[in-house]
Design an enzyme around this catalytic site. Sequence first.
Site, PDB file in Angstrom:
ATOM      1  N   ARG A  54      29.336  16.913  48.884  1.00  0.00           N
ATOM      2  CA  ARG A  54      28.912  18.179  48.258  1.00  0.00           C
ATOM      3  C   ARG A  54      27.440  18.086  47.855  1.00  0.00           C
ATOM      4  O   ARG A  54      26.675  19.027  48.003  1.00  0.00           O
ATOM      5  CB  ARG A  54      29.789  18.533  47.040  1.00  0.00           C
ATOM      6  CG  ARG A  54      29.224  19.710  46.231  1.00  0.00           C
ATOM      7  CD  ARG A  54      30.232  20.402  45.322  1.00  0.00           C
ATOM      8  NE  ARG A  54      31.073  19.489  44.594  1.00  0.00           N
ATOM      9  CZ  ARG A  54      30.683  18.724  43.578  1.00  0.00           C
ATOM     10  NH1 ARG A  54      29.435  18.773  43.149  1.00  0.00           N
ATOM     11  NH2 ARG A  54      31.532  17.911  42.978  1.00  0.00           N
ATOM     12  N   TYR A 106      22.005  44.828  52.965  1.00  0.00           N
ATOM     13  CA  TYR A 106      23.298  44.483  53.560  1.00  0.00           C
ATOM     14  C   TYR A 106      24.441  44.827  52.586  1.00  0.00           C
ATOM     15  O   TYR A 106      24.331  44.566  51.379  1.00  0.00           O
ATOM     16  CB  TYR A 106      23.311  42.977  53.884  1.00  0.00           C
ATOM     17  CG  TYR A 106      24.634  42.481  54.387  1.00  0.00           C
ATOM     18  CD1 TYR A 106      25.101  42.832  55.643  1.00  0.00           C
ATOM     19  CD2 TYR A 106      25.440  41.665  53.592  1.00  0.00           C
ATOM     20  CE1 TYR A 106      26.330  42.385  56.101  1.00  0.00           C
ATOM     21  CE2 TYR A 106      26.666  41.212  54.048  1.00  0.00           C
ATOM     22  CZ  TYR A 106      27.113  41.584  55.300  1.00  0.00           C
ATOM     23  OH  TYR A 106      28.322  41.144  55.750  1.00  0.00           O
ATOM     24  N   ASP A 178      15.804  38.478  52.905  1.00  0.00           N
ATOM     25  CA  ASP A 178      16.889  38.234  53.867  1.00  0.00           C
ATOM     26  C   ASP A 178      16.303  38.425  55.276  1.00  0.00           C
ATOM     27  O   ASP A 178      15.984  39.535  55.675  1.00  0.00           O
ATOM     28  CB  ASP A 178      18.035  39.226  53.597  1.00  0.00           C
ATOM     29  CG  ASP A 178      19.252  39.001  54.484  1.00  0.00           C
ATOM     30  OD1 ASP A 178      19.091  38.473  55.605  1.00  0.00           O
ATOM     31  OD2 ASP A 178      20.365  39.366  54.065  1.00  0.00           O
TER      32      ASP A 178
END
Length: 386
Positions: A54, A106, A178
């Site tokens: 992780r 989005y 983005d």
Amino acid sequence: MSERNNKDRKFATKLLHFGADIDEHTGASSVPIFQASTFHHHDIFNPPQYDYSRSGNPTRQALEDYIALLEGGKHGFAFASGMAAISTTFLLLSAGEHVIVTEDVYGGTYRLLTTILSRLGIESTFVDMTDFESVKAALKPNTKAVFMETPSNPTLKITNIAETTAWAKEHGLLTMLDNTFMTPYHQRPIEQGADIVLHSATKFLSGHSDVLAGLAVTADEGLGRRLKTLQNGMGTVLSAQESWLLMRGMKTLQARMEHSERSARKLAEWLSSHPLVEAVYYPGLADHPGREIHESQSLGYGAVVSFDVGGGDKAKTVLNAVQLPLVAVSLGAVESILSYPAMMSHAAMPREVRLERGITDGLVRYSVGLEDIDDLIADLDAALRA
Ligand SMILES: *Cc1c(COP(=O)(O)O)cnc(C)c1O
């Protein structure tokens, strides 16, 4: 990163020779998939570079360095999806803070901001970023960040990146962008002053409709450390298998984008003169209002063309009649994908908000793949006339 990775090389070369393209230990032609959750401490006084997947995994790290190189940043982060990248990055903000967001962002980002982050006390204002005055007017005493998406989804509106980031810097605001639609092949926002670039790597970067992934990149040391803490703390990481698959897809990014963009330009021109099409949105068209700004900050127009067929019933007829594209959510793949924003990507947006943002019931979005464009056009023509 190894010396084989030279930052001055051209983009196409960087795609293939990015540092982890040859395994240091074995000479293998791709980075190994380190399918391990944990790592042995050979010497307890000298902790290993990787200790738990992780927190860090060598396969994921290779991908993270790869995207940082392509975007011209320094620190890359790979997440389980585009929304995992975006939501984790938004947690740079705290309760009581405010962010200015592109209005036709989005649909998933809109949902995150309006139903989840709003509950945690992170406020957002959606503005038409083609109008710089409305960006400036949205500034509040607690504004901490600006979130851009250009071209926007699905109406392909253009935000002036350099103008917005310069203004944001003056006001001490963090800028996020983005870059899913353009990819670093066509647009590198860090060069235009953006602090953090985000991707749904599910789309063009992976390119084969078989991986769900997200990426974030920054050139800033401090932001890199904060993103690392968030990625590890939230646990929103990408697996080693998916990291490998994504790198495999990214190697052909330029070849795919070049082909698809050439076809998209042809499709947009053809649609513009089609008697059954009411409007076409593509930044490469001469009459696109953001064309000049887009050309000043991007190296191409991308492979997504949106168009209005005049109403919801007509749109449904076309979607049912096409034979070649996948009729689906998503975009940016080897196969063409036709999607219906009103019922798919933007279904989370209330109808009146959607209409205000130009996402009409007749609007469909065509992501052009690698098929022969003449076949795609013949297929779409038959569907439009159905
Ligand atoms: C698909 C998409 C996302 C979300 O990415 P996922 O990988 O589906 O989570 C974010 N932004 C844009 C522009 C997208 O197209």
